[in-house]
Design an enzyme around this catalytic site. Structure first.
Site, short mmCIF file in Angstrom:
data_model
loop_
_atom_site.label_atom_id
_atom_site.label_comp_id
_atom_site.label_asym_id
_atom_site.label_seq_id
_atom_site.Cartn_x
_atom_site.Cartn_y
_atom_site.Cartn_z
N TYR A 128 34.07 30.22 43.49
CA TYR A 128 35.14 29.64 43.65
C TYR A 128 35.61 29.31 44.97
O TYR A 128 35.38 30.11 45.67
CB TYR A 128 36.45 30.59 43.19
CG TYR A 128 36.41 30.89 41.54
CD1 TYR A 128 37.24 29.99 40.67
CD2 TYR A 128 35.64 31.78 40.92
CE1 TYR A 128 37.20 30.17 39.51
CE2 TYR A 128 35.77 31.93 39.58
CZ TYR A 128 36.40 31.29 38.84
OH TYR A 128 36.54 31.28 37.52
N TYR B 86 30.55 33.53 35.47
CA TYR B 86 31.01 33.97 36.60
C TYR B 86 30.28 35.40 36.68
O TYR B 86 29.96 36.21 35.73
CB TYR B 86 32.44 34.03 36.83
CG TYR B 86 32.85 35.03 37.98
CD1 TYR B 86 32.87 34.58 39.18
CD2 TYR B 86 32.99 36.53 37.70
CE1 TYR B 86 33.35 35.26 40.34
CE2 TYR B 86 33.28 37.38 38.85
CZ TYR B 86 33.54 36.65 39.90
OH TYR B 86 33.84 37.30 41.16
N ARG C 166 31.11 37.34 33.28
CA ARG C 166 31.98 36.64 32.57
C ARG C 166 31.47 35.37 32.08
O ARG C 166 30.66 34.86 32.58
CB ARG C 166 33.35 36.48 33.38
CG ARG C 166 33.91 37.51 34.00
CD ARG C 166 35.56 37.08 34.32
NE ARG C 166 35.74 36.86 32.71
CZ ARG C 166 36.90 36.15 32.53
NH1 ARG C 166 37.60 35.40 33.51
NH2 ARG C 166 37.38 35.97 31.19
N HIS D 246 34.40 29.66 31.87
CA HIS D 246 35.84 29.75 31.40
C HIS D 246 36.33 28.53 32.27
O HIS D 246 35.84 28.31 33.52
CB HIS D 246 36.40 31.00 31.29
CG HIS D 246 36.26 31.47 32.80
ND1 HIS D 246 35.04 32.38 33.19
CD2 HIS D 246 37.03 31.71 33.65
CE1 HIS D 246 35.19 32.82 34.27
NE2 HIS D 246 36.55 32.60 34.53
N HIS E 32 40.15 27.94 34.23
CA HIS E 32 41.73 28.82 34.32
C HIS E 32 42.72 27.67 34.35
O HIS E 32 42.74 26.55 34.74
CB HIS E 32 41.71 29.52 35.66
CG HIS E 32 40.73 30.73 35.90
ND1 HIS E 32 41.24 31.91 35.47
CD2 HIS E 32 39.34 30.71 36.15
CE1 HIS E 32 40.22 32.85 35.76
NE2 HIS E 32 39.23 32.10 36.02
FE LIG Z 1 37.37 32.94 36.70
#
Ligand SMILES: [Fe+2]
Length: 304
Positions: free
Chosen positions: A159, A193, A214, A217, A219
């Site tokens: 990120y 992630y 993860r 996805h 957000h």
């Molecule tokens: Fe995330």
């Protein structure tokens, strides 16, 4: 007299007081300390074990990774479950399911009207995605001028802001819906992630025999006039970790459908040419009960 048994010490710690303090903080602290005393006694935790745990907590804070551990140990999802149980207890209708914010939100992303490209500077880094839909109230009516704050990881699962190699606000934007509640954006399908290797978080997960993955996805933090701000995510179907998310945050109502589009002239303003993947998703917001519910503050802003 300063000789205590463990239970005498605990009683003294929790009773000690020279001013009123805060009753709730005192009660919760007393419970947490009591639980930890008991854990140390029951497991016969050695001084070495105790101090290495304290050192680990210090390193966790220094690495700004507390929010990853809370997610990995289920606390973030627990808070969502409890909020929904509270809604149900009050017979409050639910909108789009909530999903955890995670620790990687950054406020103040650039704002656009109705549509935006999230992927500027990221051309060719994944399958082109167009996601579009409306922001609606529980009554099905559109929410004009709602704000859709969207963020996802780059092609390496990292990120912006937290990964200094990326430009500011890379893959982070806000979109204001039009009068009919419409939003749309172009980006690419992000990968999943994974928690950073060789970090305090991965150390604990290794000792727990757990993975830190993860599924893919995106957000969202969605807000609109007189509506309760919604923090959620959508999941990309087909991911190996869809039912094995280390943060326990995936939900059936949030797994989107991918539609392969061979050609369309509808998205010329987003520079879409050739084939791409389309996702259609409407966000349904609850009515707010008070002003503070309408504010699309992240958990950190709220907590501050
Ligand atoms: Fe995330």
């Amino acid at each position: 007299m300063a000789e205590y048994t463990p239970s005498e010490l605990l009683a003294l710690v929790n009773a000690s007081q020279v001013s009123a303090g805060d009753e709730r903080v005192r009660a919760i602290t007393a419970r947490v300390v009591a639980d930890l005393f008991r854990t140390i006694e029951e497991f016969e935790v050695t001084p070495n074990e105790f101090w290495s745990a304290m050192k680990w907590l210090t390193r966790l804070g220094q690495a700004d990774m507390v929010g990853l551990i809370t997610a990995g140990l289920g606390f973030d999802r627990l808070l969502d479950i409890l909020e929904e149980e509270a809604d149900e207890a009050k017979a409050r209708a639910l909108g789009t399911p909530r999903a955890i914010e995670g620790p990687l939100y950054v406020a103040g992303a650039p704002l656009s009207q109705r549509e935006v490209r999230l992927d500027e500077g990221n051309e060719g880094k994944g399958e082109t995605l167009v996601m579009e839909g409306r922001v609606l109230g529980l009554d099905g009516k559109p929410v004009p001028h709602a704000v859709v704050d969207v963020w996802h990881c780059n092609e390496q699962g990292r990120y912006s802001h937290f990964d200094p190699s990326q430009p500011d606000y890379n893959l982070r934007r806000r979109i204001e819906t039009d009068a009919e509640g419409n939003y749309r954006f172009r980006s690419f399908l992000p990968p999943g992630y994974a928690i950073p290797p060789n970090s305090p978080v991965s150390e604990l997960f290794d000792l727990l025999g757990r993975h830190g993955n993860r599924p893919a996805h995106i957000h969202f933090l969605v807000s609109g006039l007189s509506k309760r701000a919604l923090t959620t995510q959508v999941n990309i179907p087909g991911d190996t970790f869809l039912d094995d998310d280390f943060a326990f945050a995936t939900r059936d109502g949030l797994i989107v459908s991918l539609e392969k589009v061979e050609r369309s002239t509808e998205y010329a303003s987003l520079g879409v040419t050739g084939s791409f993947t389309r996702v259609r998703f409407d966000f349904v917001l609850q009515d707010s009960l008070n002003e503070s519910e309408t504010i699309a503050a992240s958990r950190y802003q709220t907590a501050a």
